[in-house]
Motif scaffolding. Structure first.
Motif, PDB file in Angstrom:
ATOM      1  N   ALA A  25       0.812  -1.372   0.257  1.00 26.46           N
ATOM      2  CA  ALA A  25      -0.143  -0.073  -0.141  1.00 26.46           C
ATOM      3  C   ALA A  25       0.825   1.229  -0.011  1.00 26.46           C
ATOM      4  CB  ALA A  25      -1.129  -0.062   1.318  1.00 26.46           C
ATOM      5  N   ARG A  26       2.087   1.129   0.541  1.00 27.32           N
ATOM      6  CA  ARG A  26       2.974   2.344   0.549  1.00 27.32           C
ATOM      7  C   ARG A  26       3.713   2.470  -0.801  1.00 27.32           C
ATOM      8  NH1 ARG A  26       7.634   3.399   5.102  1.00 27.32           N
ATOM      9  NH2 ARG A  26       6.093   3.820   6.747  1.00 27.32           N
ATOM     10  N   GLY A  27       3.129   1.855  -1.952  1.00 24.63           N
ATOM     11  CA  GLY A  27       3.918   1.845  -3.110  1.00 24.63           C
ATOM     12  C   GLY A  27       5.227   1.014  -3.463  1.00 24.63           C
ATOM     13  N   LEU A  28       5.667   0.164  -2.657  1.00 26.26           N
ATOM     14  CA  LEU A  28       6.543  -0.692  -2.720  1.00 26.26           C
ATOM     15  C   LEU A  28       6.266  -2.094  -3.392  1.00 26.26           C
ATOM     16  CD1 LEU A  28       8.106  -0.327   0.788  1.00 26.26           C
ATOM     17  CD2 LEU A  28       9.020   0.531  -1.350  1.00 26.26           C
ATOM     18  N   ARG A  29       7.028  -2.519  -4.196  1.00 27.24           N
ATOM     19  CA  ARG A  29       6.852  -3.842  -4.520  1.00 27.24           C
ATOM     20  C   ARG A  29       7.585  -5.017  -3.704  1.00 27.24           C
ATOM     21  NH1 ARG A  29       9.613  -2.175 -10.337  1.00 27.24           N
ATOM     22  NH2 ARG A  29      11.088  -1.520  -8.800  1.00 27.24           N
ATOM     23  N   VAL A  30       6.644  -5.720  -3.368  1.00 28.33           N
ATOM     24  CA  VAL A  30       7.054  -6.786  -2.297  1.00 28.33           C
ATOM     25  C   VAL A  30       6.662  -8.107  -2.714  1.00 28.33           C
ATOM     26  CG1 VAL A  30       6.466  -7.719   0.132  1.00 28.33           C
ATOM     27  CG2 VAL A  30       5.983  -5.127  -0.463  1.00 28.33           C
ATOM     28  N   LEU A  47      -2.298 -12.456  -2.476  1.00 30.16           N
ATOM     29  CA  LEU A  47      -3.453 -11.178  -2.325  1.00 30.16           C
ATOM     30  C   LEU A  47      -2.860  -9.874  -1.799  1.00 30.16           C
ATOM     31  CD1 LEU A  47      -6.722 -13.003  -1.025  1.00 30.16           C
ATOM     32  CD2 LEU A  47      -6.163 -12.027  -3.311  1.00 30.16           C
ATOM     33  N   ALA A  48      -1.963 -10.229  -1.128  1.00 28.94           N
ATOM     34  CA  ALA A  48      -1.253  -8.886  -0.361  1.00 28.94           C
ATOM     35  C   ALA A  48      -0.150  -8.267  -1.242  1.00 28.94           C
ATOM     36  CB  ALA A  48      -0.591  -9.203   0.855  1.00 28.94           C
ATOM     37  N   THR A  49       0.360  -8.816  -2.305  1.00 27.64           N
ATOM     38  CA  THR A  49       1.374  -8.321  -3.083  1.00 27.64           C
ATOM     39  C   THR A  49       1.228  -8.016  -4.432  1.00 27.64           C
ATOM     40  OG1 THR A  49       2.391 -10.607  -3.570  1.00 27.64           O
ATOM     41  CG2 THR A  49       3.172  -9.427  -1.480  1.00 27.64           C
ATOM     42  N   GLY A  50       0.213  -8.903  -4.824  1.00 25.53           N
ATOM     43  CA  GLY A  50      -0.200  -8.916  -6.238  1.00 25.53           C
ATOM     44  C   GLY A  50       0.784  -9.751  -7.202  1.00 25.53           C
ATOM     45  N   ARG A  51       1.432 -10.306  -6.610  1.00 29.92           N
ATOM     46  CA  ARG A  51       2.356 -11.414  -7.432  1.00 29.92           C
ATOM     47  C   ARG A  51       2.478 -12.808  -6.718  1.00 29.92           C
ATOM     48  NH1 ARG A  51       7.475  -8.095  -7.566  1.00 29.92           N
ATOM     49  NH2 ARG A  51       8.663  -9.690  -7.889  1.00 29.92           N
ATOM     50  N   PRO A  77       7.328 -11.090 -11.128  1.00 29.81           N
ATOM     51  CA  PRO A  77       7.416 -10.613 -12.446  1.00 29.81           C
ATOM     52  C   PRO A  77       8.207  -9.488 -12.985  1.00 29.81           C
ATOM     53  CG  PRO A  77       5.222 -10.027 -11.957  1.00 29.81           C
ATOM     54  CD  PRO A  77       6.071 -10.797 -10.575  1.00 29.81           C
ATOM     55  N   GLU A  78       8.549  -8.654 -11.907  1.00 29.78           N
ATOM     56  CA  GLU A  78       9.510  -7.496 -11.852  1.00 29.78           C
ATOM     57  C   GLU A  78      10.378  -7.341 -10.657  1.00 29.78           C
ATOM     58  OE1 GLU A  78       6.927  -4.110 -12.124  1.00 29.78           O
ATOM     59  OE2 GLU A  78       5.780  -4.597 -10.531  1.00 29.78           O
ATOM     60  N   PRO A  79      11.338  -6.901 -10.687  1.00 34.31           N
ATOM     61  CA  PRO A  79      12.187  -6.516  -9.454  1.00 34.31           C
ATOM     62  C   PRO A  79      11.509  -5.970  -8.279  1.00 34.31           C
ATOM     63  CG  PRO A  79      13.226  -5.760 -11.466  1.00 34.31           C
ATOM     64  CD  PRO A  79      11.883  -6.052 -11.849  1.00 34.31           C
ATOM     65  N   ALA A  80      11.454  -6.697  -7.247  1.00 32.69           N
ATOM     66  CA  ALA A  80      10.880  -6.368  -5.943  1.00 32.69           C
ATOM     67  C   ALA A  80      11.871  -5.341  -5.171  1.00 32.69           C
ATOM     68  CB  ALA A  80      10.443  -7.537  -5.135  1.00 32.69           C
ATOM     69  N   ASP A  81      11.156  -4.620  -4.259  1.00 30.16           N
ATOM     70  CA  ASP A  81      12.036  -3.650  -3.209  1.00 30.16           C
ATOM     71  C   ASP A  81      12.285  -4.271  -1.931  1.00 30.16           C
ATOM     72  OD1 ASP A  81      11.853  -1.062  -4.972  1.00 30.16           O
ATOM     73  OD2 ASP A  81       9.625  -1.557  -4.340  1.00 30.16           O
TER      74      ASP A  81
END
Length: 823
Positions: A25-30, A47-51, A77-81
């Motif tokens: 929700a903060r905009g980070l990719r988790v 559900l929480a991360t969308g990946r 599918p893309e680099p996470a933070d």
């Protein structure tokens, strides 16, 4: 960062999933991950991360793959933070007897990740400090960097616990009050999967908000960023499986929806890398399998909870059973196996397995070592894997003896048909205990159905994915079989020809002279009266029962055009031209595949009674099996036309089972001169049969379709001396075939027993799970590919009988392939 606890039930899933949702929700990719084999928690992570949620389990995947899998999940599918890894049970609880192997601490040490402890303090206060101190100092390889207090009762309670914990030198990063409204409900196997809860997404969102309000997210990120760098390379599915050189991407139907929520994300990624297209379908609602399905993967879940809805989708159940019985490669784990049973808790299921299932009183749970008893779509006999078992249902195999003996090898695998339970061949031996079932319903020689309670992680055993993908590609090829393929297409310059059954490179001198003598009369149209009379005399029938044709190909075309069957049936495996001709004429013949377990011998009682046209070969191409006249007679009945292709009967000494020695009513028998007399380029054959049927064929035959030279060849080959020469050559073929068969048996590659034809059929699955045609071509031999015949797989090859020296050289080449396979 790893989220751990002192024991199960402290709130790891609540805090882990909440952190993932709050950081997202903060905009980070988790990137979310779960230690251990559990499927349900990764569903909430997703559900929480969308990946995709991932699993990190050293037992299932091997210690060496844990960091690569973590890195893969963190970039796909893309680099996470940030990566948040939820632990399992207590921090140091792993495989029983393994001294913490596969525990949360083990994974934290392997990935060099800091640990965030979650502590349920609902029933303690200052003792929390002692627990944290003990956990933090038990293993110097583990770095506990923070604590989240869970289920705090009040501000006063929090203050007391916080002082005790921070007195150990480890900071408290959050204090979470109890909130029953954000906890996932449980049932007999743990939490209810997210996919089964319509409100799951809203619950996860509320959970993220709850955690964000009570946990210092900046401090949590600081802890995660303190992790040591990982130097391993990310796991890449394409490094472990290889697609075929084929642009097609066959579909694998993957069960999903509320009833089938258990599968690892890497399974589909491996299948994609192996050249397949996984398509998820919902057995609760899908009216049919996805279009183009050539393989079926049924993972885990809760079919017992959704049995009523699964049973109601009868159309899909029938389609799946038909596909499985036709040999579609199928892997069914736990819930998938239950779905394939006759019933679950009394509700009808697919019915592809001879078993029923019911809920039981005991939970079967634990890590297992397993091996296959027989060759299957998951690999050769003896394939060994690690996995886990987790279920409360029990399977019953009616008629199966207790403690069945299990033998290795393809001979034993096909003992069980879908409708019987006389023999049970298990899918796996779990620590030597039989589990599940392996079936070969289409008689391919390899179990095309592998069903068991065992869950396996294919990233840890990519050979399972490769073997399954190979089977799916082969099945897709068979399903879209090129019925026009013939042995000459397997030839190439410089290769010894074992692919084509023409036994002479040119006709003998006396036959060549007879053909050459027609040159002076080629200005006149062909007249077939002389040929009909010669053939009629040769077989002791009237001329009205004979029709000369331009080889067997024209004969099959005439049959397809002249006859109007309501329900044609072709007995396979056999020469593909009969079916090709029927389809070209607009008919849709049924395939009746002979059982390999019975040596491909005809069981007339198993052939349906409704077809009004039945076509088969005798001796059969490519099996070489000579069916008895008695069994063929049992196929005859009023209103049915029986077509028997006797193209190779003149290679059988004495022609003992020829149908030309019987009443020809309702029957057509095809003969060819091509194979024996080296006339492939001339095209010469004939049909002998019921005069009324011969008249129908003649009515659609183009005028003068059989050339004058071919008619002259028919006359010459029908003479007593020619018949005697053919009989003598048949004896020589018998001798040469015996040499070939003996050499193949000595090499451990016994052909289909009892061949009476100038060829043999061999299953080379002991050498390879794919076709050996190209490998033999590299060694100088052209063979006919078995997968070009309906009912056979890619490991089968047909070998023309040649002289003993050629046979010896071929077997030497096969032995060379065996040495490569063993190495």
């Amino acid at each position: 960062m790893v989220v751990a606890a002192a024991a199960s039930g402290h709130g790891k899933t609540t805090v882990s999933t909440g952190l993932m949702a709050a950081l997202t929700a903060r905009g980070l990719r988790v990137a979310g991950a779960k230690v251990g084999p559990d499927y349900i928690d990764p569903g909430y992570h997703s559900l929480a991360t969308g990946r995709p949620g991932r699993n990190l389990d050293p037992w299932l995947c091997g210690v060496e793959r844990i960091s690569p899998l973590l890195l893969h999940g963190a970039r796909t599918p893309e680099p996470a933070d940030v990566a948040v890894i939820e632990g399992v049970m207590g921090l140091f609880d792993g495989r029983i007897g393994g001294d913490g192997f596969a525990s949360t601490a083990h994974v934290a040490a392997v990935t060099r990740s800091p640990v965030l402890l979650v502590l349920d303090v609902s029933h303690l206060s200052r003792t929390a400090g002692a627990l944290v101190s003990g956990l933090a100092h038990h293993d110097p390889a583990i770095r506990v960097g923070g604590v989240v207090l869970n289920r705090v009762g009040s501000a006063r309670h929090e203050e007391e616990v916080r002082r005790a914990v921070e007195g150990t030198g480890i900071p408290v990063l959050g204090s979470v009050p109890r909130d029953a409204g954000i906890e996932a409900p449980s049932r007999h196997l743990g939490l209810v999967p997210a996919a089964e809860r319509d409100e799951a997404a809203a619950m996860v969102r509320r959970l993220g908000e709850h955690i964000a309000a009570h946990v210092d997210l900046d401090a949590v990120l600081g802890l995660a960023h303190s992790a040591e760098p990982l130097t391993e390379q990310p796991w890449e599915p394409a490094d472990f499986v290889t697609p075929p050189d084929d642009a097609r991407r066959p579909v694998v139907a993957v069960a999903g929806g509320r009833a089938f929520t258990f599968r690892y994300a890497e399974t589909e990624e491996l299948l994609c890398a192996a050249g397949l297209t996984p398509v998820v379908f919902d057995p609760l609602t899908a009216p049919s399998l996805p279009e183009g399905t050539a393989g079926l993967y049924l993972g885990g879940g809760f079919p017992e909870v959704h049995a009523v809805e699964l049973a109601a989708n009868e159309q899909l159940r029938r389609q799946i059973r038909a596909a499985i019985e036709a040999g579609m490669p199928t892997v069914a784990e736990c819930a998938g196996m239950l779905y394939l049973c006759q019933s679950v808790d009394g509700r009808p299921m697919v019915g592809a397995l001879p078993a029923t299932a019911e809920m039981g009183p005991r939970l079967s749970l634990g890590y297992r070592t397993a091996s296959t008893a027989v060759p299957s779509v998951l690999g050769p006999a003896g394939t060994t894997v690690t996995g886990h078992e987790f279920h409360r249902t029990q399977m019953t195999f009616p008629g199966s003896p207790a403690g069945p003996s299990v033998q290795s090898g393809s001979r034993h695998v096909s003992q069980l048909a879908p409708s019987t339970g006389a023999h049970r061949v298990p899918g796996w031996l779990l620590d030597e205990r039989p589990d599940g079932i392996a079936l070969d319903p289409a008689g391919t020689g390899t179990a095309t159905v592998h069903a068991s309670y065992l869950h396996t992680h294919w990233a840890g055993h990519p050979g399972l994915a490769q073997s399954f993908a190979d089977a799916v590609h082969a099945h897709a090829t068979r399903s879209t079989l090129d019925l026009a393929h013939h042995g000459d297409q397997d030839l190439a310059e410089g290769l010894v020809d074992l692919a084509v059954n023409v036994r002479r490179s040119a006709p003998p001198t006396w036959l060549a002279d007879a053909i050459a003598a027609t040159i002076s009369s080629l200005g006149a149209y062909p007249q077939d009266e002389g040929a009909r009379a010669a053939i009629a005399e040769r077989h002791g029938v009237g001329v009205e029962s004979v029709l000369p044709t331009s080889g067997g190909a024209e004969a099959f075309t005439l049959i397809a055009r002249a006859l109007t069957p309501r329900e044609p049936l072709v007995v396979h495996p056999q020469f593909t031209e009969p079916e090709a001709a029927l389809r070209a004429a607009g008919h849709r013949p049924v395939r009746h595949v002979l059982d390999r377990r019975a040596g491909f011998r005809l069981d007339a009682s198993a052939v349906p009674g409704s077809p009004d046209l039945v076509m088969l070969g005798n001796p059969t191409n490519p099996t070489g099996v000579l069916h008895s006249r008695e069994s063929l007679d049992r196929l005859r009945r009023p209103g049915r036309i029986l077509v028997v292709d006797e193209a190779f009967m003149d290679a059988v000494p004495g022609e003992p089972e020829s149908m030309l020695a019987t009443d020809l009513t309702g029957m057509l028998v095809l003969r060819s001169l091509t194979k024996t007399w080296g006339l492939a380029g001339l095209r010469a054959g004939y049909v002998v049969g019921d005069p009324s049927l011969i008249a129908r064929l003649r009515a659609v035959q183009p005028p003068w379709s059989v050339s004058t030279p071919a008619l002259a060849a028919m006359v010459a080959c029908s003479s007593p001396s020619a018949v005697a020469d053919a009989a003598a050559e048949a004896v020589v073929i018998d001798s040469h075939r015996a040499s070939l068969v003996a050499a193949l048996i000595a090499a451990g590659l016994p052909p289909v027993p009892g061949s009476r034809a100038p060829f043999v059929l061999v299953d080379t699955s002991a050498l390879s799970s794919v076709s050996v045609r190209q490998a033999l071509a590299a060694r100088g031999f052209a063979v006919r590919r078995g997968e070009t015949f309906p009912g056979l797989g890619p490991t089968w090859i047909r070998l023309a009988v040649r002289t003993p020296d050629i046979s010896a050289a071929l077997v030497a080449a096969l032995n060379g392939l065996r040495r490569i396979h063993v190495a």
